[in-house]
Write an enzyme that holds these catalytic residues in place. Structure first.
Site, PDB file in Angstrom:
ATOM      1  N   GLU A   1       0.818  -1.221   0.000  1.00 44.03           N
ATOM      2  CA  GLU A   1       0.000   0.000   0.000  1.00 44.03           C
ATOM      3  C   GLU A   1       0.849   1.267   0.000  1.00 44.03           C
ATOM      4  O   GLU A   1       0.405   2.321  -0.431  1.00 44.03           O
ATOM      5  CB  GLU A   1      -0.942   0.019   1.212  1.00 44.03           C
ATOM      6  CG  GLU A   1      -2.243  -0.706   0.954  1.00 44.03           C
ATOM      7  CD  GLU A   1      -3.312  -0.481   2.025  1.00 44.03           C
ATOM      8  OE1 GLU A   1      -3.047   0.158   3.062  1.00 44.03           O
ATOM      9  OE2 GLU A   1      -4.430  -0.975   1.819  1.00 44.03           O
TER      10      GLU A   1
ATOM     11  N   HIS B   1       9.243 -26.599  -1.235  1.00 51.64           N
ATOM     12  CA  HIS B   1       8.697 -27.715  -2.020  1.00 51.64           C
ATOM     13  C   HIS B   1       7.464 -27.296  -2.821  1.00 51.64           C
ATOM     14  O   HIS B   1       6.663 -28.127  -3.225  1.00 51.64           O
ATOM     15  CB  HIS B   1       8.398 -28.894  -1.085  1.00 51.64           C
ATOM     16  CG  HIS B   1       9.656 -29.455  -0.500  1.00 51.64           C
ATOM     17  ND1 HIS B   1      10.238 -30.609  -0.961  1.00 51.64           N
ATOM     18  CD2 HIS B   1      10.473 -28.969   0.462  1.00 51.64           C
ATOM     19  CE1 HIS B   1      11.353 -30.820  -0.282  1.00 51.64           C
ATOM     20  NE2 HIS B   1      11.523 -29.839   0.585  1.00 51.64           N
TER      21      HIS B   1
ATOM     22  N   LYS C   1     -13.887  -0.021  -3.231  1.00 52.49           N
ATOM     23  CA  LYS C   1     -14.929   0.304  -2.237  1.00 52.49           C
ATOM     24  C   LYS C   1     -16.134   0.940  -2.924  1.00 52.49           C
ATOM     25  O   LYS C   1     -17.275   0.610  -2.637  1.00 52.49           O
ATOM     26  CB  LYS C   1     -14.374   1.293  -1.204  1.00 52.49           C
ATOM     27  CG  LYS C   1     -13.415   0.712  -0.201  1.00 52.49           C
ATOM     28  CD  LYS C   1     -13.177   1.776   0.861  1.00 52.49           C
ATOM     29  CE  LYS C   1     -12.143   1.380   1.873  1.00 52.49           C
ATOM     30  NZ  LYS C   1     -11.754   2.488   2.729  1.00 52.49           N
TER      31      LYS C   1
HETATM   32  O1  PA5 Z   1      -3.108   1.425   5.924  1.00 44.73           O
HETATM   33  C1  PA5 Z   1      -4.245   1.858   5.834  1.00 44.73           C
HETATM   34  O2  PA5 Z   1      -4.529   3.040   6.059  1.00 44.73           O
HETATM   35  C2  PA5 Z   1      -5.390   0.948   5.463  1.00 44.73           C
HETATM   36  O3  PA5 Z   1      -4.949  -0.351   5.242  1.00 44.73           O
HETATM   37  C3  PA5 Z   1      -6.437   0.934   6.559  1.00 44.73           C
HETATM   38  O4  PA5 Z   1      -5.853   0.481   7.746  1.00 44.73           O
HETATM   39  C4  PA5 Z   1      -7.616   0.032   6.187  1.00 44.73           C
HETATM   40  O5  PA5 Z   1      -8.129   0.410   4.939  1.00 44.73           O
HETATM   41  C5  PA5 Z   1      -8.715   0.111   7.230  1.00 44.73           C
HETATM   42  O6  PA5 Z   1      -9.186   1.420   7.339  1.00 44.73           O
HETATM   43  P1  PA5 Z   1     -10.020   1.889   8.607  1.00 44.73           P
HETATM   44  O7  PA5 Z   1      -9.140   1.778   9.822  1.00 44.73           O
HETATM   45  O8  PA5 Z   1     -10.390   3.307   8.311  1.00 44.73           O
HETATM   46  O9  PA5 Z   1     -11.222   0.993   8.715  1.00 44.73           O
END
Ligand code: PA5
Length: 397
Positions: free
Chosen positions: A267, A288, A387
């Site tokens: 990310e 393996h 989303k």
């Molecule tokens: O690193 C990030 O910001 C994301 O992976 C969030 O943690 C994830 O999308 C969850 O978001 P939220 O805490 O708003 O539910």
């Protein structure tokens, strides 16, 4: 103690070409320009928040059969990673910690609700935005069951919400129902939040020493130069066509740790049509299955091996199994080296300080790597696309 070996099974040149970039990136980090409050322990978590986590975790340990942690992505991967690293393989803990809210599996939710219905449950729902679909669905279902089982006063001790300090539906619920709450700091994004209440509360409930974990994070500052070296090696390899980084472990307890790392790098860097693709393997199992590819497949991979040197040991045919596993770590890297180069990072022991130090190492390295690519380390605009489409799809049913 951590040891970094970026030479034995990795031969790179061109690091000096990066000298002109290092100064600016270092300054960005030191100034904590944006979303970098996790860069110093003191701005990651305050003393009062830390004390509250300890107090609440002690309460949970005394009053719950099940501690249910609801969250997705950065809201659960860090704590799950650390809890799994320290949890015995076979012995059950006094408080069972269950993670949920990271899928839309109706089977999982149905079985979870059946499982917890006769147990004393304390829930920690974690969502910085408060708007994420998967944890919301799970929390609403669990809350529904808990409202039937517990009265309002009891619920105030059984529902813990970790979210933004002002905004969102979960904050509104806290204000209305007076549930126990923790704040996700403004300047810390989900995947960098493991050392805030997001990660520390579940970790403390599982009886891991969070003070020592933070001590390790603090110690991590001495490795900043190593973070730069690692980030530069990754960048050079990427530009030479090694598009995949494999995080390779030899201890199955580190499996979720590699999941946390994958999210951190995926990310943080996978944007603007750029970024290494992170994968993980647990050896010997995967020797393996994927081992053949690392040895002779398309040379698009390099490995970052994470090894724990000293573990609980047992003699097999008169030899130390721990030593055999350490030999496997080195010999496999040696075997892969002509085709797939490796970095080796070792922890002398699997303890809280080392884990804190190592996670901090990866958090800083991932950020430097993103700056080197010229992308913003702290956003994830692509995640929004699924989303949006998902919500449109759901509206139609
Ligand atoms: O690193 C990030 O910001 C994301 O992976 C969030 O943690 C994830 O999308 C969850 O978001 P939220 O805490 O708003 O539910």
């Amino acid at each position: 103690m951590l040891k970094f070996d970026f030479n034995t099974f990795m031969h790179i040149d061109g690091e000096n070409d990066y000298n002109y970039k290092i100064h600016d990136i270092r300054e960005k980090l030191e100034k904590k320009e944006s979303m970098l409050d996790w860069y110093d322990v003191d701005t990651t978590i305050s003393k009062s928040e830390f004390d509250k986590i300890v107090k609440v975790s002690n309460y949970v340990r005394k009053n719950a059969d099940v501690f249910l942690v609801i969250g997705i992505g950065g809201s659960y991967l860090g704590s799950k990673a650390i809890i799994d690293m320290f949890k015995p393989y076979f012995k059950k803990d006094d408080v069972e910690i269950i993670f949920a809210g990271f899928s839309l599996s109706s089977t999982y939710l149905k079985e979870l609700l059946d499982y917890i219905k006769d147990k004393e449950v304390i829930v920690n729902v974690i969502s910085k935005s408060g708007t994420t679909l998967e944890p919301n669905i799970t929390f609403n279902a669990v809350y529904g069951i808990m409202k039937k089982k517990y009265n309002k006063t009891q619920l105030q001790k059984r529902i813990i919400i970790t979210t933004d300090k002002k905004k969102g539906k979960l904050r509104e619920l806290i204000n209305k129902e007076k549930f126990i709450s923790f704040k996700v700091p403004d300047n810390i994004g989900g995947r960098f939040s493991v050392f805030t209440a997001v990660g520390l509360l579940p970790i403390a409930v599982s009886n891991i020493n969070i003070m020592r974990l933070l001590e390790g994070v603090r110690r991590g500052k001495k490795n900043i130069d190593k973070c730069f070296i690692y980030a530069i090696i990754r960048d050079i390899l990427y530009k030479k066509g090694r598009k995949i980084e494999s995080f390779t472990v030899y201890e199955p307890k580190l499996y979720y740790f590699t999941e946390w790392i994958k999210q951190l790098f995926g990310e943080t860097q996978g944007k603007n049509n750029l970024g290494l693709f992170p994968v993980s393997v647990v050896n010997s199992r995967d020797l393996h299955s994927l081992g053949q590819y690392y040895q002779q497949g398309d040379p698009i991979i390099f490995e970052t091996v994470i090894n724990v040197v000293n573990n609980k040991d047992i003699k097999v045919t008169n030899k130390s199994l721990n030593k055999i596993n350490n030999i496997a770590t080195i010999k496999v890297a040696e075997a892969h080296a002509p085709h797939t180069p490796s970095n080796i990072i070792c922890m002398d022991h699997l303890n809280e300080e080392n884990v804190g130090e190592l996670m901090y190492f990866f958090m800083v390295s991932a950020s430097i790597g993103a700056y080197l690519l010229g992308v913003d380390p702290f956003n994830q605009p692509g995640v929004e696309d699924y989303k949006k489409l998902l919500m449109e799809g759901i509206k139609k049913i």
